[in-house]
Scaffold this motif. Structure first.
Motif, PDB file in Angstrom:
ATOM      1  N   THR A  63       0.395  51.199   5.267  1.00  0.00           N
ATOM      2  CA  THR A  63       1.274  50.064   4.981  1.00  0.00           C
ATOM      3  C   THR A  63       0.631  48.738   5.370  1.00  0.00           C
ATOM      4  N   SER A  64       1.155  47.701   4.750  1.00  0.00           N
ATOM      5  CA  SER A  64       0.777  46.345   5.132  1.00  0.00           C
ATOM      6  C   SER A  64       1.509  45.991   6.417  1.00  0.00           C
ATOM      7  N   SER A  65       1.277  44.779   6.884  1.00  0.00           N
ATOM      8  CA  SER A  65       2.004  44.314   8.061  1.00  0.00           C
ATOM      9  C   SER A  65       3.504  44.288   7.750  1.00  0.00           C
ATOM     10  N   PHE A  66       4.314  44.240   8.789  1.00  0.00           N
ATOM     11  CA  PHE A  66       5.755  44.183   8.598  1.00  0.00           C
ATOM     12  C   PHE A  66       6.139  42.928   7.809  1.00  0.00           C
ATOM     13  N   GLU A  67       5.483  41.803   8.100  1.00  0.00           N
ATOM     14  CA  GLU A  67       5.781  40.549   7.401  1.00  0.00           C
ATOM     15  C   GLU A  67       5.493  40.673   5.904  1.00  0.00           C
ATOM     16  N   THR A  68       4.333  41.247   5.571  1.00  0.00           N
ATOM     17  CA  THR A  68       3.966  41.407   4.159  1.00  0.00           C
ATOM     18  C   THR A  68       4.881  42.409   3.473  1.00  0.00           C
ATOM     19  N   SER A  69       5.155  43.513   4.130  1.00  0.00           N
ATOM     20  CA  SER A  69       6.045  44.524   3.539  1.00  0.00           C
ATOM     21  C   SER A  69       7.429  43.948   3.294  1.00  0.00           C
ATOM     22  N   SER A  70       7.951  43.199   4.264  1.00  0.00           N
ATOM     23  CA  SER A  70       9.276  42.589   4.107  1.00  0.00           C
ATOM     24  C   SER A  70       9.288  41.619   2.935  1.00  0.00           C
ATOM     25  N   LEU A  71       8.243  40.833   2.822  1.00  0.00           N
ATOM     26  CA  LEU A  71       8.128  39.871   1.722  1.00  0.00           C
ATOM     27  C   LEU A  71       8.135  40.596   0.374  1.00  0.00           C
ATOM     28  N   CYS A  72       7.411  41.678   0.278  1.00  0.00           N
ATOM     29  CA  CYS A  72       7.300  42.401  -0.994  1.00  0.00           C
ATOM     30  C   CYS A  72       8.532  43.240  -1.318  1.00  0.00           C
ATOM     31  N   LEU A  73       9.276  43.664  -0.317  1.00  0.00           N
ATOM     32  CA  LEU A  73      10.447  44.510  -0.565  1.00  0.00           C
ATOM     33  C   LEU A  73      11.698  43.718  -0.914  1.00  0.00           C
ATOM     34  N   ARG A  74      11.739  42.456  -0.558  1.00  0.00           N
ATOM     35  CA  ARG A  74      12.897  41.609  -0.888  1.00  0.00           C
ATOM     36  C   ARG A  74      12.520  40.750  -2.089  1.00  0.00           C
ATOM     37  N   LYS A  75      13.154  41.017  -3.207  1.00  0.00           N
ATOM     38  CA  LYS A  75      12.802  40.317  -4.438  1.00  0.00           C
ATOM     39  C   LYS A  75      13.013  38.805  -4.348  1.00  0.00           C
TER      40      LYS A  75
END
Length: 159
Positions: free
Chosen positions: A73-85
């Motif tokens: 996985t990417s960092s939590f910040e990047t994952s959060s950014l990509c998972l929230r449209k």
């Protein structure tokens, strides 16, 4: 392909009768995404494996938050950014190089997509742009085949 390379596959699932059981070497009885003890459970289990690959949005979110050294996985910040449209759209449209290719809605047909979610669950179409709708992003409707691609990168951002 993974099985052809003799890689052992273990899958963390709520239901042991899931489709991946056809190729997995082991199905591990897992906890619900809403169960707070899932964090400890996954942290402990991950110590037994060389690589952890989350394949669902909620799994990506949890595994990125755990910041496991052996996860894809990417960092939590990047994952959060990509998972929230909505956050991704804001990021995308604020980038000078990217904003010109983003499907910004006009007054014609649009698609409304839930801010959180995957696949085509919960989307619907309108013949005109309704403007802001709580819990949704509004995008220009594009006809044709849609493809989704997951990409895995190393720590140096190489695909």
């Amino acid at each position: 392909m993974i099985k052809q390379k003799n890689i052992t596959v273990h899958s963390y699932e709520l239901d042991k009768n899931c489709p991946i059981k056809l190729i997995a070497d082991e199905i591990i009885q897992g906890k619900s995404w809403n169960d707070k003890s899932i964090f400890f459970d996954l942290m402990q289990l991950s110590k037994n494996y060389d690589l952890v690959i989350p394949l669902m949005d909620k799994a990506v979110e949890i595994v990125s938050e755990l910041n496991l050294n052996n996860s894809s996985t990417s960092s939590f910040e990047t994952s959060s950014l990509c998972l929230r449209k909505d956050l991704f759209e804001k990021y995308f449209c604020n980038d000078e190089e990217l904003k010109y290719i983003y499907p910004v809605p006009d007054s014609k047909s649009v698609v409304l997509k839930p801010i959180l979610g995957q696949g085509s669950k919960g989307i619907y179409y309108k013949n005109s742009n309704p403007g802001n709708v709580d819990g949704y992003i509004v995008q220009k409707k594009i006809t044709g085949k849609e493809y989704s691609v997951d990409c895995f990168y190393d720590v140096n951002s190489n695909l």
